[in-house]
Structures are given as C-alpha cells and as structure tokens.
Scaffold this active site. Structure first.
Site, short mmCIF file in Angstrom:
data_model
loop_
_atom_site.label_atom_id
_atom_site.label_comp_id
_atom_site.label_asym_id
_atom_site.label_seq_id
_atom_site.Cartn_x
_atom_site.Cartn_y
_atom_site.Cartn_z
N SER A 1 0.84 -1.19 0.00
CA SER A 1 0.00 0.00 0.00
C SER A 1 0.88 1.24 0.00
O SER A 1 2.07 1.17 0.29
CB SER A 1 -0.91 0.03 1.24
OG SER A 1 -1.77 -1.08 1.28
N SER B 1 -3.59 -3.96 -3.00
CA SER B 1 -2.85 -2.79 -2.52
C SER B 1 -3.82 -1.66 -2.16
O SER B 1 -4.84 -1.47 -2.81
CB SER B 1 -1.89 -2.31 -3.62
OG SER B 1 -1.03 -1.31 -3.15
N GLU C 1 -4.15 2.26 -1.93
CA GLU C 1 -3.61 3.58 -2.28
C GLU C 1 -4.62 4.64 -1.90
O GLU C 1 -5.65 4.81 -2.56
CB GLU C 1 -3.30 3.66 -3.78
CG GLU C 1 -2.00 3.03 -4.21
CD GLU C 1 -2.06 1.52 -4.30
OE1 GLU C 1 -1.01 0.88 -4.35
OE2 GLU C 1 -3.18 0.97 -4.31
#
Length: 367
Positions: free
Chosen positions: A233, A271, A273
């Site tokens: 991340s 991930s 973001e």
C-alpha cells in the site's frame, strides 16, 4: 532536510521548497515516533495541517481512494463536508484503533464542547500493513506514542524507516516516509505544494529509477524471487497554501496516481492507495460569525501547474522514502536491504551492469 532526488523526465519545472519537505507549506508540521524493540518495527507519523485549533478552524480537504484495500478512518466525512478538523495520523493496520482513541481524547481535551454542546469529531487515521517486517500482532503502538508524535510535530522531520514507516517495504526494498515540495508562481503570487508518502508497495522487478530498470538488476544480483501477489500500500498526503476548494483538492488528490506509478507501480488488487489533499487557505470556522461566507477559489484554467507539482512531488517522495531508509532486520531475523545498501553491494561486481548502477546512484545522490 529532504534530499533532492533527480527525476527523469520531471513533469514539473518548478523549484523545490527550502527544506524539500511537506513542511515547506507554511504552518504544516510533521513528526515521527519510532518503535524499534526486538521483533517490533513500527511507529506513528503525525501531520498537523495548521498550528492552531483544527476543530475550531478547519481546513478545506478531499480524499481519493485509488485502490481501497485499506482500513483508514475519517475519509467519508472528508468527502462529504470537504474539511479536516484533526491532525492526520499514519500508523500500522493494527494501530488504527489505538490512534483513533488517542486522537479523539486529544481533541476532546483541547475542545471541551466536543460531544457535549456541539458535534462529535472526525479523527483521521491511515495505515499500511507492516506485518511482514514487524510483529504486528503485538499491537505495540500506544496512545502515548500517538500523543508524542502530535506534540513533537515541527517543520523539520526525518524521512525513511522512521515513525509509521519503520516497518514498511517499497519495491521489496526498505521503504517508509518520504517527502518533497514544489514552489509555484502564478501571476504575482507564490504558492507551495508539499507531499508526504508512507511507501509499502511494489514488486522489485518493476522498479525504475532515472529511466533505468534497476529493480530487475537488483533482483538478478540477489537472486530474489518475485512475490506472487501485490499486497502493499501507499498513503499519500498533499498540502498546499493555495486557495483551492475541496473540489479542486479532489482533483489534486487524483493526480497522486501519476507520481506513484512513475517508479514502476501498477497498483495491484491487494494494494491500498489512499490520498488526502488539504489547503491551509480559506479556514472554515466551526462557529461562523456569518451564515453566508465568501471564499476565494483558484482559477481552474491555471491549475495545471499544481497538477504537475503534485505528480513530481509524489514521485520524488517515493524515491526519497527509498533513499533515506536504512536496512532493517525483520521480525524473523532477515535483513531487509535499503536501496542504497543494495546498490553499494552491487558496485564493482563484474556480473552487474555498472553503468546502470552508477547512473542510478548519481540520480539518487547516494554514494
């Protein structure tokens, strides 16, 4: 002071701020509290958007969820009301609850009316999972750590494997906290854009520095096997003193994607973001003296300079997190190399593309 990292095809020609840190935006303060004990490598990073009482004088803000594999707190109200009313805290995934409680108590102590004669408060906490390096199950972050970070916040702060970035990995190398800034001149006015990232993402083989696929060279040298899935991340925070409203700040937050991907990231399924952008201009009073207010707003026709500044500053912040990070021995006793240490080990080896290594070291300003 933030290191100036040379950028290949820099999308912004603007000069950097005095420190080349987010805190070049006047009034913004940052601090790290690092926990590094035995198999625990974690911490807290605090960002204060302004030096006064944030609950009473909120700042315009917006958030952008590029990929939502995350456990952040406070984003819904930011997007609904377009303001921030507490410091912004970064920590590990299992530290979110502790940080939330500590921040709520801090705000209530500062404002006796919260939850009594006025509304409750919207604490902002964002996280990345540092469990690969740190024993996250120990839930080592304490409320005292959080309060220390808030109280220590100032204009100068460390980057790299510090604070909430202590246990983070970036492109399978040691990552952490990175920051940079850009100064923008529009007509007769001067503004600053500053960014800070907590980097914990990417495959080593994807890393590109100064146009060179250095990640592939590092992976080959260390015989590193690529992870099967992207579970990392990156948290990005953007600050500016330009009079941008929440709609415009949302547009700035969207451009963080450009900066994140310029080093090779593709933003994987697993991930997270998350981006927050705020402006220190146009304070929003909790107790307004007038029900109708006049707010200055930047002309959208001139906003490209800010988009470019965000892309360049986020790009440099990612690289800065790699450059400043030190190698760390993880919870299982494995050495997690920093990018500078990896390049140092490769220097002089006949099996390595030395021209590439030299070029990358020059671009990053490392020996």
């Amino acid at each position: 002071m933030g290191l100036t990292v040379n950028l290949k095809n820099d999308v912004s020609t603007r000069k950097r701020g005095t420190r080349n840190l987010m805190t070049d935006v006047p009034g913004v303060k940052v601090a790290n509290v690092t926990i590094d004990e035995n198999d625990v490598h974690t911490g807290v990073t605090a960002i204060l958007p302004q030096s006064g009482n944030l609950f009473l004088e909120k700042v315009p803000a917006a958030s952008n969820v590029i990929n939502g594999f995350g456990k952040s707190v406070g984003l819904i109200q930011i997007n609904e009301l377009g303001t921030i009313e507490t410091p912004i805290l970064l920590t590990n995934t299992f530290g979110v609850g502790t940080a939330l409680n500590a921040l709520t108590k801090y705000m209530m102590k500062q404002n006796s009316d919260i939850g009594d004669t006025t509304s409750t408060v919207n604490p902002i906490v964002m996280e990345c999972n540092d469990g690969d390096v740190s024993n996250i199950r120990k839930m080592a972050v304490t409320e005292d750590n959080v309060l220390q970070a808030i109280k220590r916040a100032g204009a100068q702060f460390e980057e790299g494997a510090v604070g909430s970035g202590r246990g983070m990995m970036c492109y399978d190398l040691k990552g952490g906290i990175g920051s940079s800034s850009r100064v923008i001149e529009v007509d007769d006015a001067t503004y600053t854009v500053g960014t800070l990232v907590m980097s914990n993402f990417g495959f080593l083989g994807d890393l590109v520095i100064d146009g060179e696929p250095i990640g592939e060279e590092i992976a080959k040298f260390f015989k590193a096997s690529q992870k099967k899935e992207e579970h990392g991340s990156i948290i990005t925070v953007i600050a500016t003193d330009a009079p941008l409203n929440s709609r415009q700040l949302k547009r700035l937050a969207n451009r963080a994607t450009v900066g994140i991907t310029r080093t090779g990231s593709f933003i994987g399924h697993g991930s997270g973001e998350i981006v927050i952008a705020f402006s220190t201009a146009n304070r929003v009073n909790h107790y307004p003296k007038q029900q109708i207010t006049t707010v200055q707003s930047f002309n959208d026709e001139k906003i490209d300079a800010f988009f470019r500044a965000v892309a360049a500053s986020v790009d440099e912040s990612v690289r800065s997190s790699l450059v400043h990070a030190e190698s760390v021995v993880d919870r299982k006793g494995k050495l997690r190399l920093s990018l500078p240490d990896a390049l140092k080990k490769m220097t002089g080896d006949s099996q390595v593309n030395q021209a590439m290594v030299t070029k990358v070291k020059l671009a990053l300003g490392v020996e």
